[in-house]
Design a protein around this motif. Structure first.
Motif, mmCIF file in Angstrom:
data_model
loop_
_atom_site.group_PDB
_atom_site.id
_atom_site.type_symbol
_atom_site.label_atom_id
_atom_site.label_comp_id
_atom_site.label_asym_id
_atom_site.label_seq_id
_atom_site.Cartn_x
_atom_site.Cartn_y
_atom_site.Cartn_z
ATOM 1 N N VAL A 1 3.137 45.579 86.602
ATOM 2 C CA VAL A 1 1.723 45.367 86.305
ATOM 3 C C VAL A 1 1.033 46.722 86.269
ATOM 4 N N VAL A 2 0.393 47.014 85.141
ATOM 5 C CA VAL A 2 -0.292 48.294 84.951
ATOM 6 C C VAL A 2 -1.674 48.035 84.365
ATOM 7 N N SER B 1 -5.432 45.273 81.484
ATOM 8 C CA SER B 1 -6.587 45.489 80.611
ATOM 9 C C SER B 1 -6.506 44.629 79.360
ATOM 10 N N GLU B 2 -5.315 44.515 78.805
ATOM 11 C CA GLU B 2 -5.135 43.682 77.612
ATOM 12 C C GLU B 2 -5.283 42.205 77.936
ATOM 13 N N GLU B 3 -4.751 41.788 79.074
ATOM 14 C CA GLU B 3 -4.771 40.372 79.437
ATOM 15 C C GLU B 3 -6.116 39.936 80.011
ATOM 16 N N LYS C 1 0.141 54.011 81.198
ATOM 17 C CA LYS C 1 0.939 53.651 82.370
ATOM 18 C C LYS C 1 2.087 52.725 81.995
ATOM 19 N N ALA C 2 1.862 51.871 81.010
ATOM 20 C CA ALA C 2 2.942 51.010 80.530
ATOM 21 C C ALA C 2 4.075 51.839 79.956
#
Length: 445
Positions: free
Chosen positions: A255-256, A277-279, A261-262
């Motif tokens: 989880v990032v 952030s995307e989710e 960071k991903a």
């Protein structure tokens, strides 16, 4: 201090020559002051500025006691406990020093109106006290931060259970953000030969913490094939947890908070990544109310990535913000290992999902000497790598601590103490060349 630094940089100084060095009466150290503990009163945590409370002072060299060692500190690092110390939260560390000072006349040395902070170091042994046989002057070392007395039986099965267990540089004085540190000899471990001083100093606290929390039988007791949910998977703790999961045959679900960071996680070999952030997960509706629908949405995302499997072990360290979700997504009979609580110490979760599904919450706090030794051994063998992203000078520790406080950093932030520049201290260039990309993975991020 110059004669000490010259002896270290020479590279061929003998143990006898190190033992003969004159030690200074004072040394430079980063401190907080007891008469300033109320300086941030009325401010929110986020508004407290470590640059105002951390000082670079000349302090007297403390008396060397039995079983102890002076270490010339070439480099150190910033941990959250230094941030907490600097903003005097959740309590002032001077209470720790006062309690320790009441233990014995020798411990009284630690009860001072200033606190030399820092729980990491890489450096060179200068002198040892009576009863030390394994460490000679001139030996290049790193130090773990477990300080124990071991006069009580409870500490002899697992030294972390010693009633007098403390974290050096946080609950004791004379820490590593200084030119010289005072440590117990049983804190010392060999410096990995392929790393620079600043690289060798940076894993210490977080590497050992991650090892116990995830790998050790005292923590998650991870096995091959486990699905491991790792919060902040590219951060100071999470970066090591991700490496341990991959190294041990488990599957990390990382989880990032952003794409950068991903990408770090992917470069380590992780494939299952959740970008918060995307989710757009919002586990709390407001400061008092969590949203179970978001837990379910998070669990569905995990199953999508794992092919329908739930989490065996959660590597939990954010605390309040994420703990309800962590308990929910863990499989029946699974384990949530917890430490740190950087987003808040008052955790809330729905106990039905714990008790009715026989899940376990295991508390984990740093590591014992054996666990620390194993974690350092894996660094020395090139199986696990530092997560150092940036290095500051000793007089810039306030800014370094502010960066960590504001989460404006990645991985670990290092500090040069006696080392005049980065890149020094490598003794095994061949091994370093084999791992240079992994060593530099977090650099400049």
């Amino acid at each position: 201090m110059q004669n000490i630094l010259d002896a270290i940089l020479a590279g061929d100084t003998t143990a006898e020559d190190f033992a003969a060095l004159d030690l200074p009466e004072t040394y430079r150290a980063v401190t907080v002051h007891k008469d300033e503990v109320d300086m941030f009163e009325g401010l929110e945590s986020r508004d407290k500025d470590p640059r105002k409370s951390l000082h670079l002072d000349d302090v007297p060299l403390p008396e060397l006691g039995p079983g102890e060692a002076y270490v010339a500190v070439m480099a150190s690092a910033i941990n959250y406990n230094t941030v907490w110390t600097s903003i005097f939260e959740p309590v002032s560390t001077f209470g720790f020093l006062e309690r320790y000072g009441r233990l014995s006349p020798l411990a009284k040395r630690h009860d001072l109106p200033y606190h030399v902070v820092g729980s990491d170091l890489a450096g060179v042994v200068l002198k040892t006290g009576p009863g030390v046989h394994s460490w000679q002057p001139g030996t290049e070392v790193v130090a773990h931060c477990l300080s124990v007395e071991l006069e009580h039986p409870d500490g002899h099965g697992d030294t972390m259970l010693d009633p007098e267990q403390r974290i050096w540089g946080f609950e004791t004085n004379f820490g590593g953000l200084a030119q010289i540190a005072l440590v117990k000899a049983n804190q010392l471990m060999p410096k990995p030969a392929h790393l620079t001083w600043e690289e060798a100093a940076s894993p210490g606290l977080v590497n050992c913490t991650a090892y116990r929390q995830l790998v050790s039988k005292n923590g998650g007791d991870m096995k091959q094939g486990d699905n491991v949910l790792i919060w902040g998977a590219s951060g100071g703790l999470g970066g090591f947890a991700t490496q341990y999961a991959l190294n041990g045959g488990a599957t990390p679900i990382c989880v990032v908070s952003n794409d950068e960071k991903a990408e770090i996680c992917r470069s380590m070999g992780a494939e299952l990544i959740i970008n918060r952030s995307e989710e757009g997960y919002r586990f709390w509706k407001d400061e008092r109310t969590q949203d179970p629908r978001e837990w379910k949405r998070f669990g569905a995302k995990i199953r999508e990535l794992t092919g329908g499997e739930d989490i065996d072990i959660v590597f939990e360290h954010p605390g309040r913000e994420t703990f309800g979700a962590s308990v929910y997504v863990t499989r029946k009979g699974g384990t949530i290992t917890t430490c740190a609580s950087t987003s808040g110490f008052m955790h809330e979760y729905d106990n039905r999902y714990l008790w009715m599904n026989l899940k376990r919450i295991i508390s984990s706090h740093f590591a014992n000497y054996r666990e620390s030794w194993e974690a350092n051994r894996l660094i020395a063998k090139g199986r696990i790598h530092p997560t150092l992203s940036r290095t500051y000078a000793l007089d810039e520790v306030g800014q370094a601590a502010l960066d960590v406080h504001q989460n404006a950093h990645q991985g670990k932030v290092g500090v040069l103490c006696l080392a005049p520049e980065e890149g020094l201290g490598v003794r095994d260039e061949e091994m370093r060349a084999q791992h240079i990309d992994a060593i530099n993975r977090f650099r400049g991020v």
